[in-house]
Design a protein around this motif. Structure first.
Motif, PDB file in Angstrom:
ATOM      1  N   THR A 150       0.829  -1.209   0.000  1.00  0.00           N
ATOM      2  CA  THR A 150       0.000   0.000   0.000  1.00  0.00           C
ATOM      3  C   THR A 150       0.865   1.261   0.000  1.00  0.00           C
ATOM      4  O   THR A 150       0.598   2.225  -0.719  1.00  0.00           O
ATOM      5  CB  THR A 150      -0.919  -0.001   1.220  1.00  0.00           C
ATOM      6  OG1 THR A 150      -1.760  -1.159   1.171  1.00  0.00           O
ATOM      7  CG2 THR A 150      -1.784   1.240   1.264  1.00  0.00           C
ATOM      8  N   ASN A 157       0.764   3.988  -2.899  1.00  0.00           N
ATOM      9  CA  ASN A 157       0.473   5.399  -2.647  1.00  0.00           C
ATOM     10  C   ASN A 157       1.561   6.293  -3.208  1.00  0.00           C
ATOM     11  O   ASN A 157       1.306   7.334  -3.827  1.00  0.00           O
ATOM     12  CB  ASN A 157       0.289   5.640  -1.159  1.00  0.00           C
ATOM     13  CG  ASN A 157      -0.991   4.999  -0.636  1.00  0.00           C
ATOM     14  OD1 ASN A 157      -1.930   4.767  -1.380  1.00  0.00           O
ATOM     15  ND2 ASN A 157      -1.020   4.694   0.659  1.00  0.00           N
ATOM     16  N   THR A 158       2.797   5.896  -2.965  1.00  0.00           N
ATOM     17  CA  THR A 158       3.925   6.684  -3.494  1.00  0.00           C
ATOM     18  C   THR A 158       3.887   6.711  -5.018  1.00  0.00           C
ATOM     19  O   THR A 158       4.069   7.764  -5.657  1.00  0.00           O
ATOM     20  CB  THR A 158       5.255   6.070  -3.015  1.00  0.00           C
ATOM     21  OG1 THR A 158       5.253   6.047  -1.577  1.00  0.00           O
ATOM     22  CG2 THR A 158       6.430   6.871  -3.521  1.00  0.00           C
TER      23      THR A 158
END
Length: 784
Positions: free
Chosen positions: A714, A718-719
Motif C-alpha cells: 500500500t 500510494n507513493t
C-alpha cells in the motif's frame, strides 16, 4: 432511381445480414429485433413505387438515417447505401407504430404519412397507401426546410405582386415536388390570396397562394409597351417550364421566356431581357456553383460575388444599359412595373448574397476551430507521451518493489506450507494409529458377537426340533383318534342300516295297509244303500224267489185253477218274507265285508307301526352310541391338544430364556465396544485440538506476513500513485497552456476571416441592391 430501388430490393432479399446480431439500436437508443427489422425491410423494399421516390436523403453517402451508419453496417454485413438506410428507417417508423407485417398496416387508397427524415437536403416524407387490390405501396417526396426557402418564398411573392413572369415559378421550384404555387404560398403568407392584379390589367385571377391551383393561364397588360404573359402555366412547384414567355408590343419587342425552371434546379432562368438576342440566360442554378446569367443586355458581364459564382463570363466591363451587342439604348425595364420587380429581385438577391457571406464566415470559423482543435490534440498527445514515459519509469520502480515484496511473501508462504504439511502428517499418523486400535477392538467385538449368535442359534435349533417332534406326535395322535372314530362310526352305521333293511318289508306292509284304509275310507264309512243291497244279495235270490212263487201258484192251481184271495195273500207274504230275509242277509253281508276289509288293512298298518317303533328304538340307540363316541373323541383330542400346548409353552419359555441370555451378552459386549469408541473419540478430539491449535498459530504467523506485505505494498502504491498524479498534472498544465495559445491564435484568425467574409457578403448585397435601384431608375426614366 429505378435501378437503385431494384438493386436495393434484390440486396435485401439475398442478404440476411449479420446473424450474430440479435438486437439493433437506433439513434435514439431504442432497440429492435434484428430478424423482425430485416423481414419488414424486405417487405418495404418490395412495396416501393420506384416512380414516386424522391427526397434529398437519397443523395447522401455514409450518413446516419434513423440508425447510425456503423450500426447499419453491422446489421447488413456491408456499408449501407443511402437507399438501404432509408428502407431501414421506414421499417423503424412502421415498427414504432406496432406494424410487423406490412400487409396488416393501417392504410387506404389515399397516401398516409408514417414518418420522415431530415438527413440530406431538406426533409424526406414517407407515405403509405394501398392499391385497389389491397397491396401496400410506399412512396416519398422532398420538402425544403432550409433558410433558403424562406428567402426565395419572399422573393417569389414580391415578383408575383409586380407581375414579373418566370421569376415566381423559378424561385418557388424549391417547394416539395408535385406541389402548386398555392400550397407553397400557404407556407409563405398563411393562406392569403393575391386576388386580381388589376393595376397590371390582369383579366384572370392570380389564384390563391394558399390554394392548390396553378397561377393561371396568362397575364395580359394594356398600355405603353403593352406586354403580357402568354401560354399555359404549369404548377409552380413542379418540373415543367413556365410557358412561351413574355410578348410585348413596341420598340425592341423582347420577352422573358424559354424554359423556366427553379433557381435551385437545372433549367434556364430565361432566354433574355431586352431587345435583340442578348438576355439573362442561366444554364445552372443561382444557388448552385454556376453563373446567374451569361450576359446582362449584350456581351458585357457583371460579377456579383465569389460565393455566388460568377454572374458573367468575366469582369465588370461594358455597360449595364447596352441595348444589344453595342447598342446605345437601355434594355433594363421596358415598363415601370418590371423595373420595380427587378428592384425587388435585386434586394432579394442581395439578401441571399448577405446570407452567403454569413455562410463563408461560418466556414472560416469552422476551419479555425478545426485548426485550434488540431493544436489542442497535438498538445494533448505530447502530454500523453510525456506522461506515458514517466508512467513507464514509475511503473518499473513499482514493479521491482512489488516483485521483491512478492518474493518475501512467497518465502513466508513456503515456510507456512511446510509447517502445515508436517502438522498434517503428524495428525494423520496419530489418526491412523487410533483407527487401527479401534478397528482391532471392533474385530474382537464382531467375533464375540458371531460366537454368541452361533450358540444361541444352536440352542434355538434344538428347542425347535423338540417342539416340532412334539407337534408331529400330537398330529399323529389326532389322526389315530380320528381314524378310530371314523371306523367305529362306519361300523355302527352299517349295523343301523342292516337293521333298517330288516324292517323294510314290515314298513312296506304297514304302508300298504295304511294306504288301503285311505283308499277305502268312503266304502268303510258310508251308509248301506240300494246299490249295496243289489251287490250283496245272494246270487240265487231271484231263482229261489221265483221257485217259491211258482210253488205257491201250483199249489193254488191244484185247488181250483185260479188264485183266490188267500192264495194271492199267501203268495204276497211269501214274497215279502223272502225279500225281508234276503235284505237282512245282504245288510249283514255288507257290514261283515266292511269289517273284514278294515280288520285286514288295520292289521297291516299295525305291522308298519310296530316296525316304525322298532326303527325309532334303533335310531335312539344309534344316536346314543354316536354321542358317546364323539364325546370320547373330543376328550381324547382335547387331551392331545393340551399336551401340544404345554409343549409349545415350554418351547416359548426356553426360547425366551435363550434370547434374553443372548441380548444380555450382546449388550455387555456392545457396552465394551461403546467404551472403546468413546475412548477413540476422546483421543481423536485431543489430537484434533492440538492439530488445530498448531494450524491456527501457523496461519496467524502467515496472516501477519500478509498484513505486512499489504502495508508495504500500500505504501509503495500510494507513493507510485502520487508520483503519477504529479506527472499527469504537469503534462496536463503544459497541454492546457499550449492548447490555449493555439486556440486563441486560431480563434483570432477565424474571427478576422469571418469579419472579412461578412463584409464581403454585405458589399455584395449592397451591389445587388444598387443594381436593382439602377434598374428601377432606368425604368422610371424610360417611363418619363
Amino acid at each position: 432511381m429505378d435501378n437503385l430501388i431494384n438493386s436495393l430490393v434484390g440486396n435485401f432479399v439475398s442478404n440476411a445480414g449479420n446473424a450474430n446480431m440479435a438486437k439493433v439500436t437506433d439513434y435514439q437508443g431504442k432497440t429492435y429485433d434484428r430478424d423482425q427489422l430485416l423481414a419488414l425491410s424486405k417487405q418495404v423494399a418490395g412495396s416501393i413505387d420506384a416512380n414516386a421516390i424522391k427526397g434529398g436523403v437519397f443523395n447522401t453517402k455514409g450518413e446516419s438515417v434513423g440508425f447510425n451508419y456503423d450500426e447499419a453496417t453491422k446489421l447488413l454485413g456491408h456499408p449501407p447505401t443511402a437507399a438501404e438506410q432509408v428502407i431501414l428507417d421506414m421499417s423503424r417508423h412502421l415498427l414504432n407504430e406496432g406494424v410487423t407485417d406490412l400487409n396488416q398496416a393501417d392504410a387506404s387508397t389515399t397516401n398516409r404519412r408514417f414518418g420522415s427524415t431530415y438527413t440530406g437536403g431538406g426533409g424526406t416524407i414517407y407515405e403509405l397507401k394501398k392499391d385497389a387490390d389491397g397491396k401496400p405501396i410506399i412512396s416519398s417526396w422532398s420538402k425544403d426546410t432550409s433558410d433558403k426557402k424562406a428567402i426565395l418564398t419572399g422573393l417569389a411573392v414580391a415578383a408575383a405582386a409586380f407581375g414579373i413572369p418566370g421569376v415566381t415559378e423559378g424561385l418557388l421550384s424549391n417547394a416539395p415536388v408535385g406541389s402548386t404555387l398555392g400550397s407553397v404560398g400557404a407556407e409563405a403568407v398563411g393562406g392569403s390570396t393575391l386576388g386580381s392584379v388589376g393595376a397590371l390589367g390582369n383579366t384572370s385571377a392570380m389564384g390563391a397562394l394558399g390554394g392548390q391551383s396553378a397561377l393561371g393561364t396568362g397575364l395580359t397588360a394594356a398600355g405603353t409597351g403593352a406586354g403580357g404573359l402568354g401560354g399555359a402555366m404549369s404548377a409552380l412547384g413542379g418540373e415543367a417550364a413556365l410557358g412561351s414567355g413574355l410578348t410585348a408590343a413596341g420598340t425592341g419587342a423582347a420577352g422573358l421566356g424559354g424554359a423556366m425552371g427553379a433557381l435551385g434546379g437545372e433549367a434556364a432562368l430565361g432566354a433574355g431581357i431586352g431587345a435583340g438576342a442578348g438576355g439573362l440566360a442561366a444554364t445552372n442554378s443561382l444557388l448552385g456553383n454556376a453563373a446567374l446569367g451569361s450576359t446582362l443586355a449584350g456581351a458585357s458581364t457583371l460579377p456579383i460575388g465569389t460565393t455566388l459564382a460568377n454572374l458573367g463570363a468575366a469582369g465588370a466591363g461594358g455597360s449595364l444599359l447596352n441595348a444589344g451587342a453595342g447598342a446605345a439604348t437601355s434594355a433594363l425595364g421596358t415598363t415601370l412595373g418590371q423595373g420595380l420587380a427587378l428592384n425587388a429581385l435585386g434586394t432579394g438577391l442581395g439578401a441571399i448574397a448577405n446570407q452567403s457571406g454569413i455562410n463563408n464566415a461560418r466556414d472560416a470559423i469552422t476551419q479555425g476551430g478545426a485548426t485550434a482543435n488540431t493544436a489542442l490534440n497535438n498538445a494533448y498527445t505530447n502530454a500523453q507521451n510525456l506522461n506515458a514515459a514517466n508512467t513507464t519509469a514509475l511503473g518499473n520502480n513499482y514493479q521491482n518493489l512489488n516483485t521483491n515484496l512478492n518474493n518475501v511473501l512467497n518465502a513466508q508462504n513456503q515456510v507456512a506450507a511446510t509447517t502445515g504439511t508436517n502438522l498434517a502428517n503428524n495428525y494423520q499418523n496419530l489418526n491412523t494409529n487410533l483407527n487401527n486400535t479401534l478397528n482391532a477392538q471392533a474385530g474382537a467385538y464382531g467375533l464375540a458377537n458371531q460366537n454368541i449368535n452361533q450358540n444361541a442359534q444352536t440352542q434355538l435349533g434344538l428347542l425347535g426340533s423338540t417342539y416340532e417332534g412334539q407337534k408331529a406326535q400330537a398330529a399323529a395322535n389326532a389322526a389315530a383318534l380320528n381314524s378310530n372314530y371314523n371306523t367305529t362310526l362306519g361300523n355302527m352305521g352299517n349295523v343301523y342300516n342292516q337293521q333298517v333293511g330288516f324292517q323294510q318289508p314290515y314298513q312296506d306292509v304297514g304302508r300298504a295297509g295304511s294306504q288301503g284304509l285311505i283308499n277305502n275310507q268312503d266304502y268303510l264309512t258310508r251308509q248301506f244303500g240300494a246299490a249295496d243291497l243289489n251287490s250283496q244279495l245272494a246270487p240265487n235270490y231271484a231263482f229261489q224267489l221265483q221257485q217259491g212263487q211258482m210253488a205257491n201258484q201250483r199249489a193254488a192251481n191244484m185247488g181250483g185253477g185260479s188264485l183266490g184271495g188267500n192264495a194271492l195273500r199267501g203268495l204276497q207274504d211269501y214274497t215279502q218274507n223272502y225279500a225281508a230275509g234276503a235284505y237282512q242277509n245282504a245288510f249283514n253281508n255288507f257290514n261283515t265285508q266292511r269289517q273284514n276289509i278294515y280288520s285286514t288293512l288295520a292289521g297291516m298298518a299295525n305291522i308298519g307301526t310296530t316296525s316304525g317303533g322298532q326303527l325309532a328304538s334303533l335310531g335312539n340307540t344309534y344316536g346314543s352310541n354316536m354321542g358317546s363316541l364323539s364325546s370320547n373323541l373330543g376328550g381324547n383330542l382335547t387331551t392331545n391338544a393340551g399336551n401340544l400346548l404345554s409343549a409349545g409353552n415350554a418351547y416359548g419359555t426356553n426360547t425366551s430364556g435363550v434370547t434374553n441370555n443372548l441380548n444380555n451378552v450382546l449388550s455387555s459386549n456392545l457396552g465394551q465396544m461403546q467404551n472403546a469408541y468413546n475412548q477413540y473419540g476422546s483421543n481423536l478430539t485431543g489430537a484434533s485440538n492440538t492439530y488445530g491449535g498448531n494450524m491456527l498459530a501457523n496461519a496467524g504467523q502467515l496472516q501477519n506476513a500478509y498484513n505486512q506485505y499489504g502495508t508495504d505494498l500500500t505504501g509503495a502504491s500510494n507513493t507510485y500513485g502520487g508520483n503519477l498524479t504529479t506527472n499527469a498534472g504537469q503534462g496536463i498544465n503544459a497541454a492546457n497552456v499550449y492548447g490555449l495559445n493555439s486556440a486563441n491564435l486560431a480563434t483570432g484568425i477565424a474571427g478576422a476571416l469571418a469579419g472579412n467574409a461578412t463584409a464581403t457578403g454585405a458589399n455584395n448585397a449592397t451591389a445587388l441592391s444598387n443594381l436593382g435601384n439602377t434598374a428601377l431608375l432606368g425604368s422610371m426614366l424610360k417611363a418619363t
